[in-house]
Design a protein around this motif. Structure first.
Motif, short mmCIF file in Angstrom:
data_model
loop_
_atom_site.label_atom_id
_atom_site.label_comp_id
_atom_site.label_asym_id
_atom_site.label_seq_id
_atom_site.Cartn_x
_atom_site.Cartn_y
_atom_site.Cartn_z
N SER A 82 2.39 -14.93 4.12
CA SER A 82 2.79 -13.85 3.23
C SER A 82 1.58 -13.03 2.83
CB SER A 82 3.47 -14.43 1.99
OG SER A 82 3.71 -13.42 1.04
N THR A 83 1.72 -11.69 2.83
CA THR A 83 0.67 -10.81 2.35
C THR A 83 1.12 -10.23 1.02
OG1 THR A 83 -0.08 -10.28 4.58
CG2 THR A 83 -0.72 -8.77 2.84
N SER A 122 0.17 -2.62 6.61
CA SER A 122 1.46 -2.83 7.27
C SER A 122 2.10 -4.13 6.81
CB SER A 122 1.26 -2.83 8.78
OG SER A 122 2.43 -3.21 9.45
N SER A 123 1.30 -5.20 6.77
CA SER A 123 1.82 -6.50 6.35
C SER A 123 2.29 -6.46 4.90
CB SER A 123 0.73 -7.57 6.51
OG SER A 123 0.29 -7.63 7.84
N PHE A 124 1.53 -5.78 4.06
CA PHE A 124 1.90 -5.64 2.65
C PHE A 124 3.22 -4.90 2.51
CE2 PHE A 124 1.56 -3.40 -1.47
CZ PHE A 124 1.32 -4.48 -2.32
N ALA A 125 3.40 -3.88 3.34
CA ALA A 125 4.62 -3.08 3.27
C ALA A 125 5.84 -3.89 3.66
CB ALA A 125 4.49 -1.86 4.18
N SER A 126 5.68 -4.74 4.68
CA SER A 126 6.83 -5.49 5.16
C SER A 126 7.01 -6.81 4.44
CB SER A 126 6.68 -5.77 6.66
OG SER A 126 5.55 -6.60 6.89
N GLY A 127 6.03 -7.17 3.59
CA GLY A 127 6.11 -8.43 2.86
C GLY A 127 5.65 -9.62 3.65
N ASN A 128 5.07 -9.36 4.82
CA ASN A 128 4.60 -10.44 5.66
C ASN A 128 3.21 -10.12 6.18
OD1 ASN A 128 6.92 -12.50 6.30
ND2 ASN A 128 7.84 -10.45 6.22
N VAL A 188 -1.64 -4.15 -5.09
CA VAL A 188 -0.98 -5.26 -5.78
C VAL A 188 0.40 -4.80 -6.25
CG1 VAL A 188 -3.06 -6.48 -6.48
CG2 VAL A 188 -2.21 -4.61 -7.90
N ARG A 189 1.37 -5.70 -6.13
CA ARG A 189 2.75 -5.36 -6.46
C ARG A 189 2.97 -5.35 -7.97
NH1 ARG A 189 5.09 -5.70 -1.50
NH2 ARG A 189 4.15 -7.20 -0.05
N GLY A 209 -1.02 -14.98 -0.75
CA GLY A 209 -1.74 -14.62 0.46
C GLY A 209 -2.29 -13.21 0.37
N ALA A 210 -3.53 -13.01 0.87
CA ALA A 210 -4.18 -11.70 0.88
C ALA A 210 -4.80 -11.46 2.24
CB ALA A 210 -5.24 -11.62 -0.21
N SER A 211 -4.95 -10.21 2.61
CA SER A 211 -5.58 -9.88 3.89
C SER A 211 -6.18 -8.49 3.81
CB SER A 211 -4.55 -9.96 5.02
OG SER A 211 -3.55 -8.96 4.87
#
Length: 829
Positions: A311-312, A299-305, A625-626, A259-261
């Protein structure tokens, strides 16, 4: 403009009917070559008509068959297509005036031999009912935004229309998509005897085409525009088939790889890429939410959601995240574009759209602070004189419009105030630009550019320009840069005015979602004939007042939207004092002059660059990207996406190519992309030390701005609530990852030192940015900033207790969802 009573109209028409042959040669409000041209490619197509138009002067048929051309017919998306034609009967002014007054608007019912241009269902529509007939101009139709055009043909038999093509996503009547062709129909008001009753049709009998003593526009004047689509005109329609591009919805139904945003400026690039990538030999399908702004994405990327439960795994943004836990993520450049100021300004003397204007940072600042005094809200200069109920003292003495501003006229010597007579009478301030609401990286960089200009900065602080114009007092002392634009001037309500018409709040209405900015500007460019009718609550009063020949509309958006909708875009004055247009060369120069951020990868525009050829608002969109902690499958899929970006650097309209409005990545960017791809694929998790980071769940400093009623008249900044405090370069450092990007002054050199933490000057500058004119931010955490550290100490209770709830409450995502649902139900801006 009100249609005259029938009796008065008849007297004038009968008195002038003898001059009809001359008026057909007058070419009133001719629409010429200066109009914006939609993007064209090799799929342009010309179709020849089957019958000859009527030669009014010689009372015979034309000598050659008419033709119609569409600038693009393949791989169409939501965009504008330029339609031209030749060999049609020239139109006449409805008043039959051989020397029409500049600024006179053609009215529905008063023009002979007009032309209708419609988007129709199917490649060969058999009936007018297959076409969408709702006209543009803020009109919301029953199935989609109005796009039908009713316009004129010039004296030489040529004409044009810029038709907003709607896909099935936006128009369920048409249903146009990659498996359902549509078409454009050029339908002339052909004339010929075509009564509504059972009398036989005689299309070659033109004796009732014109008004005489025995007929009128309301009965048998068959060249009038109410006969567009009647039996003779429809029989001689010219139809051009249209074929639509695949979309990600057309991809094979497989599980989403990740998932991406984020980054709404990437929407058109991602749509064209994703629809091609999923069909390749090594296919890739993933979810991308472009309606989530960069702040929500980080924010979503930081929280994993991500939004709700999605999922972001990848966040797209043009601004870097704040510092946090090291060693977890990196940046990959994805696309180059720019921020553009689009406009549609008519030259009433010719009927053409003015092709080019120049703006500087102070003029844009004036628009974004409601500092002009539209006619409906202007005041008598003398302070002792009685004022109207709608007088707004906050802008007393300022020009009625930017087009009347001496600064604008000094920057645009090709124009004079007399060239634009309609602008001074603009009642509701339609020229205030359509902009995106909520937090946005686009808004942050735009306002950072404004604040970098000394004259614009001084204007924001209250210093008048050299002509005496001053900032709207409700905005005096506001802090730029900001991530969010708001309306602060409530104006004065006239109790006698219709509901909603008597307040400055109507002059400028930020809209939810960057993707809607271009769509609304396209919809607000009204049809040439007649003023649109607005359903209650579905459109802006300010934009509704705009009519063809009198339009002065603006929008601030990304270059991809401006290109797709064929909007002309303003030249902007850069730090070297040169006005440059956003084209390939100037944006490339802007990219080359960018400065490195402390992360040593991302870059921000350099607003002090001395390069005279650089466009100041060049933008790079990055993927966060992680590099640690992803599953093997997701890591491989994200690495595959980065591979595909590097392999998809060819321009075109076909799926998998670079959409118009973007520049290909440079060699150094491709090298950064490759490095990021390797890091994602490897998923090496360092135990400690340097590296890039996953930002923590974001918080933002609470603004100490006064939240007053904003009512109190000119100069009342204390009670107006327009001056935020607690910000500035020395503000307390933010611990969040959702704030806007750093300023150019805080950029570090690539000297091998690790990125600075949130206590750095860069982070301090970012912490102040979301103040948003002293009003609440869409992703402000408010009191949560004090609670979050405690929750983290207690074992991350906030994250485990429902990050989606946190996002909905603190990032404004709940508000965004509500607005999106409102648009789905009522199509409201």
């Amino acid at each position: 403009m009100t249609v005259r009573p029938h009796r008065m109209r008849m007297r004038r028409l009968v008195a002038r009917s003898a001059t009809i042959a001359l008026t057909m040669l007058a070419a009133p409000l001719a629409i010429g070559d200066a109009a914006p041209v939609a993007r064209a490619d090799s799929s342009a197509q010309t179709v020849t008509g089957t019958d000859f138009a009527w030669d009014v002067v010689n009372n015979t048929q034309m000598g050659s068959l008419p033709t119609a051309t569409a600038s693009q017919t393949e791989n169409l998306v939501d965009q504008t297509v330029h339609i031209t034609w030749t060999g049609l009967t020239p139109s006449s002014n409805g008043e039959f005036d051989p020397t029409p007054t500049p600024g006179v608007v053609f009215q529905q019912g008063n023009t002979l031999y007009p032309v209708g241009v419609y988007e129709c269902r199917g490649a060969a529509p058999a009936a007018l009912s297959s076409c969408y007939l709702t006209t543009g101009g803020s009109t919301i139709g029953s199935h989609g935004l109005g796009n039908a055009v009713r316009t004129i043909t010039q004296a030489d038999g040529t004409g044009f229309a810029d038709l907003h093509i709607e896909t099935g996503v936006d128009n369920d009547l048409l249903g146009c998509d990659s498996t359902h062709d549509c078409s454009v129909a050029v339908v002339p008001a052909w004339g010929g005897f075509q009564p509504a009753d059972d009398q036989p049709t005689r299309c070659d009998d033109h004796s009732f085409d014109y008004p005489t003593e025995s007929n009128s526009f309301d009965s048998q004047v068959f060249a009038a525009d109410q006969y567009l689509g009647a039996r003779c005109s429809w029989a001689d329609r010219i139809v051009i088939p249209l074929h639509f591009a695949p979309t990600p919805q057309d991809c094979p139904r497989t599980a989403s790889a990740f998932g991406a945003s984020g980054s709404p400026m990437l929407q058109r690039a991602m749509q064209q890429w994703r629809s091609g990538w999923c069909q390749e030999e090594n296919p890739l399908t993933f979810d991308y939410n472009s309606t989530s702004n960069e702040y929500q994405a980080r924010s979503s990327f930081a929280s994993g959601n991500g939004a709700l439960t999605a999922s972001t795994d990848v966040a797209f943004a043009s601004q870097p995240a704040d510092a946090g836990e090291p060693g977890k993520f990196t940046y990959a450049p994805i696309a180059n574009t720019d921020i553009a100021v689009a406009f549609v300004i008519d030259d009433p003397a010719t009927g053409t759209v003015i092709p080019a204007i120049t703006l500087n940072a102070r003029l844009v600042a004036k628009m974004l602070t409601q500092s002009y005094a539209p006619y409906n809200y202007s005041c008598v200069i003398t302070s002792t004189a009685a004022q109207s109920l709608t007088c707004d003292p906050a802008v007393r003495g300022n020009p009625n419009s930017m087009l009347q501003d001496p600064e604008f006229l000094a920057l645009n010597p090709q124009l004079t105030a007399s060239d634009l007579p309609f602008s001074s009478g603009d009642p509701f301030g339609a020229f205030f630009p359509t902009v995106v609401s909520g937090n946005s990286d686009l808004t942050y960089e735009l306002t950072r550019w404004i604040d970098s200009d000394p004259e614009a900065h001084a204007f924001l602080k209250g210093q008048p320009d050299q002509w005496g114009m001053r900032i709207n007092t409700y905005y005096k002392g506001i802090q730029f840069p900001t991530s969010q634009l708001q309306e602060l001037d409530p104006g004065y309500v006239d109790p006698a005015a219709p509901a909603g018409n008597g307040t400055m709040q109507n002059t400028w209405q930020p809209v939810s979602g960057l993707e809607e900015v271009g769509t609304l500007l396209a919809g607000n460019t009204a049809s040439a004939l007649g003023q649109p009718v607005c359903a209650v609550g579905t459109c802006s009063i300010a934009k509704l007042t705009e009519q063809y020949g009198e339009r002065n509309l603006f929008a601030i958006l990304d270059q991809a939207q401006a290109s797709a909708y064929a909007f002309p875009t303003a030249h902007l004055v850069n730090a070297a004092g040169k006005a440059v247009a956003p084209d390939t060369e100037s944006v490339s120069a802007g990219l080359a002059s960018m400065t490195k951020n402390p992360d040593r990868i991302t870059r921000s525009p350099n607003f002090t660059s001395g390069d005279a050829d650089a466009y100041p608002l060049a933008i790079v969109d990055y993927a966060l990207v992680r590099t640690c902690g992803m599953s093997q499958g997701k890591a491989a899929a994200v690495a595959n996406m980065l591979d595909k970006v590097s392999q998809s650097q060819t321009y075109g309209t076909t799926p998998g190519t670079i959409a118009e409005g973007y520049l290909s990545l440079t060699d150094s960017q491709l090298a950064q992309l490759s490095t990021a791809r390797d890091a994602v694929a490897t998923q090496s998790c360092p135990s400690s030390g340097s590296g890039h980071h996953v930002p923590p769940v974001p918080t933002s400093p609470t603004s100490a701005a006064v939240q007053g009623s904003h009512v109190g008249g000119a100069g009342n900044t204390a009670s107006g609530g327009s001056v935020p405090s607690g910000g500035g370069p020395n503000a307390p450092a933010s611990t969040g990852g959702s704030s806007p990007g750093i300023t150019a002054a805080a950029v570090a050199t690539d000297n091998g030192t690790p990125p600075k933490t949130a206590g750095s000057p860069a982070a301090q500058s970012r912490s102040a940015a979301p103040a948003a004119f002293g009003v609440k931010r869409a992703d402000s955490s408010g009191p949560m900033k004090y609670v979050l550290p405690v929750l983290l100490i207690l074992g991350g209770l906030l994250l485990t207790g429902g990050p989606a709830v946190f996002l909905a409450v603190t990032t404004g995502f709940g508000t965004s969802v509500a607005r999106r649902m409102g648009r789905l139900v009522g199509r409201r801006p």
